[in-house]
Design a protein around this motif. Structure first.
Motif, short mmCIF file in Angstrom:
data_model
loop_
_atom_site.label_atom_id
_atom_site.label_comp_id
_atom_site.label_asym_id
_atom_site.label_seq_id
_atom_site.Cartn_x
_atom_site.Cartn_y
_atom_site.Cartn_z
N MET A 1 46.97 50.09 64.44
CA MET A 1 45.90 50.22 63.93
C MET A 1 45.47 50.37 62.35
SD MET A 1 44.40 54.21 63.83
CE MET A 1 42.91 54.91 63.50
N SER A 2 44.37 49.54 61.75
CA SER A 2 44.02 48.76 60.47
C SER A 2 43.43 50.25 59.89
CB SER A 2 42.83 48.65 60.37
OG SER A 2 41.66 49.20 60.83
N ASP A 3 44.11 50.18 58.87
CA ASP A 3 44.89 50.74 56.82
C ASP A 3 42.53 51.26 57.01
OD1 ASP A 3 44.50 52.65 54.82
OD2 ASP A 3 46.84 51.41 54.54
N PRO A 4 42.16 52.79 56.93
CA PRO A 4 40.45 52.24 56.39
C PRO A 4 40.75 52.07 54.52
CG PRO A 4 41.46 54.38 57.26
CD PRO A 4 42.56 53.77 57.13
N ARG A 5 41.53 52.45 53.88
CA ARG A 5 41.56 52.20 52.45
C ARG A 5 41.03 50.65 52.02
NH1 ARG A 5 47.60 55.08 51.55
NH2 ARG A 5 47.69 53.42 52.91
N LEU A 6 42.07 49.98 52.89
CA LEU A 6 42.24 48.58 53.11
C LEU A 6 41.28 47.49 54.12
CD1 LEU A 6 46.22 47.65 52.02
CD2 LEU A 6 44.09 48.39 50.50
N THR A 7 40.95 48.21 54.81
CA THR A 7 40.05 47.45 55.65
C THR A 7 39.10 48.26 56.18
OG1 THR A 7 41.91 47.23 57.65
CG2 THR A 7 39.86 46.62 57.88
N PRO A 8 37.74 47.29 55.42
CA PRO A 8 36.01 48.12 55.23
C PRO A 8 35.78 48.30 56.78
CG PRO A 8 35.83 45.73 54.70
CD PRO A 8 37.71 45.92 54.62
N ASP A 9 35.14 49.69 56.55
CA ASP A 9 34.85 49.87 57.82
C ASP A 9 33.63 48.81 58.63
OD1 ASP A 9 33.36 51.48 60.48
OD2 ASP A 9 33.39 52.92 58.73
N PRO A 10 33.71 48.53 59.33
CA PRO A 10 32.83 47.33 59.82
C PRO A 10 31.25 48.58 60.10
CG PRO A 10 34.56 48.02 62.27
CD PRO A 10 34.42 48.28 60.40
N ALA A 11 31.27 48.95 60.64
CA ALA A 11 29.27 50.08 61.15
C ALA A 11 29.09 49.86 59.59
CB ALA A 11 30.18 51.68 61.32
N LEU A 12 29.71 49.79 58.57
CA LEU A 12 29.49 50.54 56.48
C LEU A 12 28.85 48.66 55.93
CD1 LEU A 12 30.45 53.26 55.37
CD2 LEU A 12 28.54 53.34 57.17
N ALA A 13 29.86 48.04 56.74
CA ALA A 13 29.78 46.58 55.82
C ALA A 13 28.29 45.71 56.27
CB ALA A 13 30.55 46.25 56.49
N THR A 14 27.33 46.21 55.92
CA THR A 14 26.15 45.57 55.53
C THR A 14 26.07 44.75 54.85
OG1 THR A 14 25.14 47.54 55.10
CG2 THR A 14 25.32 47.82 57.68
N GLN A 15 26.70 44.17 53.27
CA GLN A 15 26.10 43.75 52.67
C GLN A 15 27.63 43.63 52.11
OE1 GLN A 15 23.95 45.63 49.71
NE2 GLN A 15 23.48 47.37 50.88
N ASN A 16 27.34 42.54 51.09
CA ASN A 16 28.27 41.23 50.52
C ASN A 16 27.91 41.35 48.82
OD1 ASN A 16 30.65 40.20 50.22
ND2 ASN A 16 30.29 38.59 50.81
N ARG A 17 27.40 41.85 48.43
CA ARG A 17 27.43 41.95 46.92
C ARG A 17 28.27 42.88 45.92
NH1 ARG A 17 24.93 45.38 43.10
NH2 ARG A 17 24.02 46.92 45.00
N PRO A 18 28.21 41.25 44.50
CA PRO A 18 29.05 41.39 43.54
C PRO A 18 29.15 42.49 42.89
CG PRO A 18 28.46 39.12 43.22
CD PRO A 18 27.79 39.84 45.22
N ALA A 19 29.34 43.48 42.07
CA ALA A 19 29.06 44.23 40.94
C ALA A 19 30.04 44.84 40.57
CB ALA A 19 28.59 46.10 41.59
N GLN A 20 30.43 45.35 39.19
CA GLN A 20 30.41 45.88 38.50
C GLN A 20 31.21 47.62 37.98
OE1 GLN A 20 31.37 42.89 35.48
NE2 GLN A 20 30.48 45.04 34.00
N VAL A 21 32.11 47.79 37.68
CA VAL A 21 32.34 49.05 37.07
C VAL A 21 30.96 49.60 36.05
CG1 VAL A 21 32.68 51.74 36.73
CG2 VAL A 21 34.06 49.88 38.44
N ALA A 22 30.57 50.79 36.02
CA ALA A 22 29.29 50.23 34.36
C ALA A 22 29.80 51.70 33.43
CB ALA A 22 27.95 50.56 34.36
N VAL A 23 30.38 52.33 33.64
CA VAL A 23 31.01 54.03 33.46
C VAL A 23 32.99 53.82 33.32
CG1 VAL A 23 28.98 55.08 34.09
CG2 VAL A 23 31.56 55.08 35.55
N PRO A 24 33.37 54.11 31.79
CA PRO A 24 34.76 54.36 31.26
C PRO A 24 35.36 54.65 32.84
CG PRO A 24 32.87 56.22 29.87
CD PRO A 24 32.16 55.34 31.26
N VAL A 25 34.58 55.30 33.62
CA VAL A 25 35.66 55.91 34.78
C VAL A 25 34.64 56.23 35.94
CG1 VAL A 25 36.47 57.78 34.52
CG2 VAL A 25 37.69 56.82 35.80
N ALA A 26 35.30 56.01 37.21
CA ALA A 26 34.44 56.26 38.45
C ALA A 26 35.16 56.49 40.00
CB ALA A 26 33.33 55.12 39.14
N ASP A 27 34.94 57.77 40.30
CA ASP A 27 35.54 57.92 41.57
C ASP A 27 35.52 57.42 42.58
OD1 ASP A 27 36.98 60.60 40.17
OD2 ASP A 27 35.75 61.82 41.32
#
Length: 260
Positions: A1-27
């Motif tokens: 069984m794949s680890d959901p922490r490291l394996t994207p949920d195929p039902a949610l993986a509908t995009q592939n867009r690069p981004a970066q964090v814009a705040v000091p720290v984000a949960d």
């Protein structure tokens, strides 16, 4: 069984867009408005896999961790040139330490330097003391020394910053700063970082318990972020082993050595 922490949920993986964090720290949350699993820091690159209702489902570049962050915490990617190499720093309105501070950044945050003066590096977020930055590709050599930068940092479950950190976040920050790949959670670290050893403790060995990890400083001392002290502290190894077992969390489950 794949680890959901490291394996994207195929039902949610509908995009592939690069981004970066814009705040000091984000949960990085298990689900929108859900519990915090880990955190990501300013400038960290991510891949946005899905967006809905103000949340983005992302995968972090540094360790492959998947989770949900608020869309407002993200921005378009910009090539980083430097990283914060001290426990924390400020970005100032001008190249003047008496000017207003605009942003606080934790160790490991990534920034883009566009110009430099004698004492300050100019970034889109403000002017950061040059002495607080290192080139983005610079690597440290002693994880225990890096971990010591966090001494006194408050314990925070899932935390990854100077404002709050947990045991695996501390180990990951120390190892990544030295160019050593390291996943985000202690159970992942126990099976992937270093190799098992049964000899005496050496500096930068890792000690694992169920749900906990510490970094060896010397033959008698370790450093760890722990809920007992609610902070990052040094602790005698033998005392910690006895205390943790007496508290009901069991014995050491693994002793691993980097490069073994």
């Amino acid at each position: 069984m794949s680890d959901p922490r490291l394996t994207p949920d195929p039902a949610l993986a509908t995009q592939n867009r690069p981004a970066q964090v814009a705040v000091p720290v984000a949960d990085l949350c298990r689900r929108p408005d859900g519990p915090r699993d880990r955190q990501v820091l300013f400038g960290e690159p991510l891949t946005v896999l899905h967006e809905a209702s103000g949340w983005a489902y992302v995968q972090a570049e540094k360790d492959g961790y998947c989770g949900h962050v608020r869309q407002s915490a993200l921005t378009a990617p910009r090539k980083a040139t430097h990283r914060v190499s001290v426990p924390a720093t400020h970005a100032y309105a001008r190249a003047d330490l008496k000017s207003p501070d605009l942003l606080s950044l934790s160790f490991g945050s990534l920034v883009t330097v566009t110009a430099e003066t004698k004492d300050f590096a100019e970034t889109p977020q403000g002017h950061i003391p040059r002495v607080h930055l290192a080139p983005v590709d610079a690597r440290q050599t002693d994880p225990a020394q890096v971990a010591a930068l966090f001494l006194g940092t408050p314990y925070l479950w899932g935390g990854n910053s100077r404002w709050g950190i947990d045991c695996s976040g501390l180990v990951q920050a120390a190892l990544l700063a030295c160019g050593i790949p390291c996943p985000g959670d202690s159970d992942q670290q126990e099976t992937t970082v270093g190799a098992p050893v049964s000899s005496d403790y050496q500096r930068n060995d890792l000690l694992f318990w169920k749900g906990h990890v510490a970094l060896v400083v010397d033959a008698e001392t370790m450093i760890h972020a722990n809920a007992h002290a609610m902070a990052v502290r040094y602790e005698n190894i033998a005392d910690a082993i006895a205390r943790i077992e007496a508290g009901g969390d069991g014995p050491v489950t693994a002793h691993r050595r980097l490069g073994a």
